[in-house]
Design a protein around this motif. Structure first.
Motif, PDB file in Angstrom:
ATOM      1  N   ILE A   1       0.911  -1.256   0.081  1.00  0.00           N
ATOM      2  CA  ILE A   1       0.143   0.018   0.123  1.00  0.00           C
ATOM      3  C   ILE A   1       0.751   1.311   0.157  1.00  0.00           C
ATOM      4  N   ALA A   2       2.056   1.414   0.803  1.00  0.00           N
ATOM      5  CA  ALA A   2       2.801   2.559   1.221  1.00  0.00           C
ATOM      6  C   ALA A   2       3.403   2.539  -0.430  1.00  0.00           C
ATOM      7  N   LEU A   3       3.973   1.653  -0.947  1.00  0.00           N
ATOM      8  CA  LEU A   3       4.877   1.640  -2.213  1.00  0.00           C
ATOM      9  C   LEU A   3       3.991   2.310  -3.262  1.00  0.00           C
ATOM     10  N   ASP A   4       2.923   1.649  -3.443  1.00  0.00           N
ATOM     11  CA  ASP A   4       1.903   1.902  -4.335  1.00  0.00           C
ATOM     12  C   ASP A   4       1.509   3.440  -4.364  1.00  0.00           C
ATOM     13  N   HIS A   5       1.236   3.938  -3.153  1.00  0.00           N
ATOM     14  CA  HIS A   5       0.949   5.130  -2.881  1.00  0.00           C
ATOM     15  C   HIS A   5       2.061   6.194  -3.589  1.00  0.00           C
ATOM     16  N   ALA A   6       3.503   5.623  -3.032  1.00  0.00           N
ATOM     17  CA  ALA A   6       4.402   6.732  -3.562  1.00  0.00           C
ATOM     18  C   ALA A   6       4.974   6.252  -4.988  1.00  0.00           C
ATOM     19  N   GLY A   7       4.024   5.285  -5.733  1.00  0.00           N
ATOM     20  CA  GLY A   7       4.531   5.006  -6.930  1.00  0.00           C
ATOM     21  C   GLY A   7       5.756   4.197  -7.244  1.00  0.00           C
ATOM     22  N   LEU A   8       6.160   3.582  -6.315  1.00  0.00           N
ATOM     23  CA  LEU A   8       7.562   2.811  -6.185  1.00  0.00           C
ATOM     24  C   LEU A   8       7.258   1.352  -6.283  1.00  0.00           C
ATOM     25  N   SER A   9       8.370   0.564  -6.591  1.00  0.00           N
ATOM     26  CA  SER A   9       8.248  -0.681  -6.457  1.00  0.00           C
ATOM     27  C   SER A   9       9.279  -1.073  -5.174  1.00  0.00           C
TER      28      SER A   9
ATOM     29  N   GLY B   1      11.686  -3.388  -5.225  1.00  0.00           N
ATOM     30  CA  GLY B   1      13.068  -3.450  -5.499  1.00  0.00           C
ATOM     31  C   GLY B   1      13.700  -2.085  -5.795  1.00  0.00           C
ATOM     32  N   SER B   2      12.960  -0.949  -5.952  1.00  0.00           N
ATOM     33  CA  SER B   2      13.560   0.207  -6.296  1.00  0.00           C
ATOM     34  C   SER B   2      14.145   1.178  -4.954  1.00  0.00           C
ATOM     35  N   VAL B   3      13.383   0.825  -3.725  1.00  0.00           N
ATOM     36  CA  VAL B   3      13.809   1.431  -2.769  1.00  0.00           C
ATOM     37  C   VAL B   3      14.776   0.866  -1.709  1.00  0.00           C
ATOM     38  N   GLN B   4      15.303   1.850  -0.900  1.00  0.00           N
ATOM     39  CA  GLN B   4      16.398   1.387  -0.009  1.00  0.00           C
ATOM     40  C   GLN B   4      15.687   1.447   1.296  1.00  0.00           C
ATOM     41  N   GLY B   5      16.262   0.801   2.447  1.00  0.00           N
ATOM     42  CA  GLY B   5      16.186   0.922   3.817  1.00  0.00           C
ATOM     43  C   GLY B   5      14.483   0.814   3.984  1.00  0.00           C
ATOM     44  N   LEU B   6      13.809  -0.241   3.296  1.00  0.00           N
ATOM     45  CA  LEU B   6      12.539  -0.442   3.922  1.00  0.00           C
ATOM     46  C   LEU B   6      12.380  -1.005   4.961  1.00  0.00           C
ATOM     47  N   ARG B   7      11.550  -0.413   6.132  1.00  0.00           N
ATOM     48  CA  ARG B   7      11.350  -0.947   7.146  1.00  0.00           C
ATOM     49  C   ARG B   7       9.775  -0.838   7.427  1.00  0.00           C
ATOM     50  N   CYS B   8       9.353  -2.002   8.276  1.00  0.00           N
ATOM     51  CA  CYS B   8       7.945  -1.755   8.639  1.00  0.00           C
ATOM     52  C   CYS B   8       7.849  -2.574  10.004  1.00  0.00           C
ATOM     53  N   LYS B   9       7.101  -1.716  10.796  1.00  0.00           N
ATOM     54  CA  LYS B   9       6.874  -1.847  11.899  1.00  0.00           C
ATOM     55  C   LYS B   9       5.301  -1.741  12.518  1.00  0.00           C
ATOM     56  N   LEU B  10       4.797  -2.750  13.401  1.00  0.00           N
ATOM     57  CA  LEU B  10       3.504  -2.643  13.875  1.00  0.00           C
ATOM     58  C   LEU B  10       3.627  -1.618  15.281  1.00  0.00           C
ATOM     59  N   ASP B  11       2.641  -0.528  15.178  1.00  0.00           N
ATOM     60  CA  ASP B  11       2.667  -0.166  16.412  1.00  0.00           C
ATOM     61  C   ASP B  11       1.448   0.236  16.713  1.00  0.00           C
ATOM     62  N   ARG B  12       1.037   1.125  17.601  1.00  0.00           N
ATOM     63  CA  ARG B  12      -0.261   1.403  18.495  1.00  0.00           C
ATOM     64  C   ARG B  12      -0.167   3.123  18.380  1.00  0.00           C
ATOM     65  N   GLU B  13      -1.098   3.706  17.741  1.00  0.00           N
ATOM     66  CA  GLU B  13      -1.100   5.310  17.719  1.00  0.00           C
ATOM     67  C   GLU B  13      -2.246   5.768  17.916  1.00  0.00           C
ATOM     68  N   ASP B  14      -2.624   6.423  18.881  1.00  0.00           N
ATOM     69  CA  ASP B  14      -3.885   7.120  19.212  1.00  0.00           C
ATOM     70  C   ASP B  14      -4.916   5.787  19.414  1.00  0.00           C
ATOM     71  N   GLY B  15      -4.497   4.802  20.090  1.00  0.00           N
ATOM     72  CA  GLY B  15      -5.602   3.886  20.210  1.00  0.00           C
ATOM     73  C   GLY B  15      -5.782   2.622  19.276  1.00  0.00           C
ATOM     74  N   ILE B  16      -5.222   2.959  18.193  1.00  0.00           N
ATOM     75  CA  ILE B  16      -5.309   2.034  17.011  1.00  0.00           C
ATOM     76  C   ILE B  16      -4.004   1.562  16.259  1.00  0.00           C
ATOM     77  N   GLN B  17      -4.015   0.242  15.917  1.00  0.00           N
ATOM     78  CA  GLN B  17      -2.948  -0.399  15.499  1.00  0.00           C
ATOM     79  C   GLN B  17      -2.598   0.096  14.140  1.00  0.00           C
ATOM     80  N   VAL B  18      -1.367   0.376  14.086  1.00  0.00           N
ATOM     81  CA  VAL B  18      -0.927   1.189  12.713  1.00  0.00           C
ATOM     82  C   VAL B  18       0.454   0.411  12.199  1.00  0.00           C
ATOM     83  N   TYR B  19       0.750   0.349  10.778  1.00  0.00           N
ATOM     84  CA  TYR B  19       2.055  -0.200  10.576  1.00  0.00           C
ATOM     85  C   TYR B  19       2.801   1.074  10.346  1.00  0.00           C
ATOM     86  N   GLU B  20       3.944   1.184  10.632  1.00  0.00           N
ATOM     87  CA  GLU B  20       4.960   2.358  10.346  1.00  0.00           C
ATOM     88  C   GLU B  20       5.844   2.045   9.416  1.00  0.00           C
ATOM     89  N   LEU B  21       5.855   2.755   8.369  1.00  0.00           N
ATOM     90  CA  LEU B  21       7.067   2.342   7.256  1.00  0.00           C
ATOM     91  C   LEU B  21       7.958   3.640   6.898  1.00  0.00           C
TER      92      LEU B  21
END
Lengths: 191, 459
Positions: free
Chosen positions: B401-409, B411-431
């Motif tokens: 979802i994040a890569l699509d939004h940015a229009g990238l694939s 393979g073309s990006v660097q330092g891709l990190r994804c973490k599940l977290d909790r923000e304002d009471g809901i669960q989110v992925y921080e990328l």
């Protein structure tokens, strides 16, 4: 009584602060308390950003409160009371450094333990403050502190610190980036 | 956006660290009432020599004013031009239209100017270079193609002439085949109240003028909420009043950053469990609500009327409301915030599904995109009271979802990190990831996949 004070510490508007200072000049006790509440965090924060010592910052806060209360009579309403207050704080800091025989910043690392002043401080608080004191340059630290606690715009910060606006803007950006990265990494390590 | 949060944390930390010595101070100051500390920059006591010097200088200027005329006119500001896109820049010109001063009025403006020095250059060269910089750095692009040019000059004829000339020139600079820019031009007068307001919000006077005009158009718009928007967004919101010519516009602002009415419609239909054929009376409008751009949609199907608010960037359902509009029966109004409902459940009041088979009941859970849970004709699920969906979309989906939004694939990006977290009471992925000198940060709702926050920075 102590806890009530801190819960109600809210950002005061420039106009209200202006009025507050004139009231203080008329020896209004309630206004003095209001003034204290408004300047406590910005002045302490800025002093800490300049002196890097919690003890010194406390002394400066104390001195500033007294001198501002005393100088309230000669304050000419400029619409920028916080700038007036912080200028006084800055001068007091410079004076302190001169008295101590030092004109340059101290290079010692400020240990987290030294920040253990108040029971109100959480681990997160200690983390972010020790980052500011140890990882940012003097200018970066002062700029970020003024922006976050005194509500200064970049232009006002440039005037106060005698820096060009573009320098302030770029240092601010860099400092915030560093902060973000540092805090993200710290969280990962602690998890 | 992230900066504000960080600053809040910093403020909190300082506030907690600062000592409470109130009682001590009040006693001290009562004792020291005679202390008079004079701030360093007081201006009511000046040494005698400086007063004399000031008088002498004034005298000298008076005497040689004739000779100074030439010098004066070169340094005198004859006109000021403000450029706003997101970056804000002010250009001060002398009578010969040469640059006297160039000031960035925000961080982006400083980034655009960089190291360039334009003192003494012609307006044309300067504008060329600035626009070029904005295009290169991505401040002007297909997604954000609008620029506001505000001219201020005591000479009104010159003001109008500059406006027209700049409009043509900038249009020409930005536009290329298939990419049309929107250039808004206006004149700004010397107005202290407007200037004060502009300073308060950190924007140019020109932008403040535009914001004020738009804020006046709708009750729900506030100056404060609109001030930080880009010119592109502001122009999309602005509805030109008939006969109004204070702001001259060429071209149209891009809405390519947004998903478009069709995609919004699709999101709403999917959420409602309806198809295009079921609905009628469809209306859509791009608007600004609660700090974001949204599509406000309404349509009807069978006996029900539907109102949807769809996030214009991500397509997430923000709010929806359905109302029964048949005769006789009591109206059952269901109103929820998509993805995060904790209000009353849709309990059994909904009428049987409209003829044609597709269920009219909104889904019980808030996860956008899932089809209606209830079978046709049955009373609605009472389980809508659950606060959160337990199923998460997974890191893989979040990344996509994040890569699509940015229009990238990937393979073309660097330092891709994804973490599940909790923000304002809901669960989110921080990328986060990097691409060609840009760093991206995303916050994706872990149950619905909606993009909650995203940030792009160049390092």
């Amino acid at each position: 009584m102590v806890h009530e004070t801190f819960k109600s510490e809210e950002k005061i508007s420039a106009r209200a602060l202006d009025r507050c200072i004139s009231d203080v000049a008329r020896n209004d006790q309630a206004a003095l308390e209001e003034l204290y509440m408004a300047m406590r965090t910005p002045v302490y924060a800025f002093a800490l950003s300049m002196l890097k010592s919690p003890q010194d910052a406390e002394d400066v806060l104390h001195d500033c409160l007294i001198s501002i209360a005393g100088a309230a009579g000669s304050y000419k309403s400029t619409g920028k009371p916080m700038a007036w207050i912080i200028t006084i704080a800055k001068n007091r800091c410079l004076q302190l450094l001169r008295e101590r025989g030092r004109c340059e910043e101290l290079n010692e690392t400020v240990h987290e333990a030294a920040l253990s002043g108040s029971e109100r401080m959480s681990e997160a608080d200690r983390l972010i403050l020790s980052f500011c004191l140890n990882e940012l340059s003097d200018a970066e630290r002062q700029i970020v502190t003024l922006h976050a606690t005194a509500g200064f715009k970049h232009r006002e910060i440039a005037a106060l610190l005698s820096l060009p606006l573009s320098t302030v803007l770029s240092k601010y950006n860099r400092a915030m980036k560093k902060m973000r990265r540092y805090l993200a990494d710290e969280v990962k390590d602690h998890v | 956006m992230f900066n504000k949060k960080l600053e809040k944390r910093l403020y909190q930390a300082f506030s907690n660290a600062a000592p409470d010595i109130k009682s001590t101070v009040i006693i001290d100051s009562a004792e020291q009432k005679d202390v008079r500390i004079v701030p360093m920059y007081t201006n009511n006591i000046r040494p005698l020599w400086s007063r004399f010097a000031a008088m002498a200088a004034a005298f000298a200027i008076m005497v040689s004013s004739a000779g100074l005329y030439l010098y004066h006119s070169e340094k005198a500001v004859a006109a000021a031009v403000q450029l706003d896109v997101n970056p804000s820049i002010e250009i001060k010109l002398n009578q010969k239209e040469r640059v006297i001063e160039l000031t960035p009025l925000n961080e982006d403006g400083a980034a655009v100017i960089g190291d360039m020095d334009f003192k003494g250059s012609s307006l044309e060269l300067t504008v060329n270079a600035l626009i070029g910089s904005m295009l290169r750095k991505g401040y002007l692009s297909e997604l954000a193609n609008s620029i506001l040019v505000s001219v201020n000059s005591k000479d009104h004829a010159k003001e109008a002439e500059l406006q027209e000339r700049l409009s043509k020139e900038i249009s020409g600079l930005i536009s290329s085949p298939g990419f049309e820019a929107a250039v808004l031009t206006q004149s700004v007068a010397e107005d202290e109240t407007l200037k004060a307001k502009a300073d308060e919000y950190g924007i140019t006077q020109g932008k403040a003028q535009l914001v004020e005009e738009i804020a006046a158009q709708k009750e729900s718009y506030s100056f404060e909420a609109l001030a930080p928007l880009s010119i592109n967004e502001l122009n999309l919101l602005r509805k030109q009043a008939p006969g109004e010519d204070a702001i001259h516009v060429t071209g149209r602002s891009s809405d390519k950053a947004y998903i478009g009415v069709d995609a919004a419609k699709l999101a709403a239909l999917r959420h409602a469990g309806l198809s295009e054929a079921d609905i009628y009376g469809f209306e859509a409008e791009l608007d600004f609500e609660n700090g974001r751009m949204v599509y406000e949609l309404e349509f009807r199907a069978g006996n029900m009327s539907y109102d949807y608010e769809i996030d214009a960037l991500s397509g997430a359902v923000i709010k929806y409301e359905t109302e029964f509009e048949g005769a006789g029966q009591a109206p059952a109004t269901v109103q929820k915030d998509g993805g995060r409902d904790n209000s009353g459940s849709a309990s059994g009041q909904l009428p049987p599904a409209a003829a044609g088979g597709s269920p009219a009941a909104p889904p019980a859970q808030g996860s956008a995109g899932s089809p209606a849970q209830s079978s046709p004709g049955s009373a609605a699920q009472g389980s809508a009271g659950q606060a959160q969906s337990q199923t998460l979309i997974g890191e893989g989906s979040a990344k996509k979802i994040a890569l699509d939004h940015a229009g990238l694939s990937e393979g073309s990006v660097q330092g891709l990190r994804c973490k599940l977290d909790r923000e304002d009471g809901i669960q989110v992925y921080e990328l986060e990831f990097r691409y060609q000198g840009w760093s991206y940060e995303y916050e994706i709702d872990a149950s619905s996949g909606a993009v909650i926050k995203w940030e792009k920075d160049n390092d």
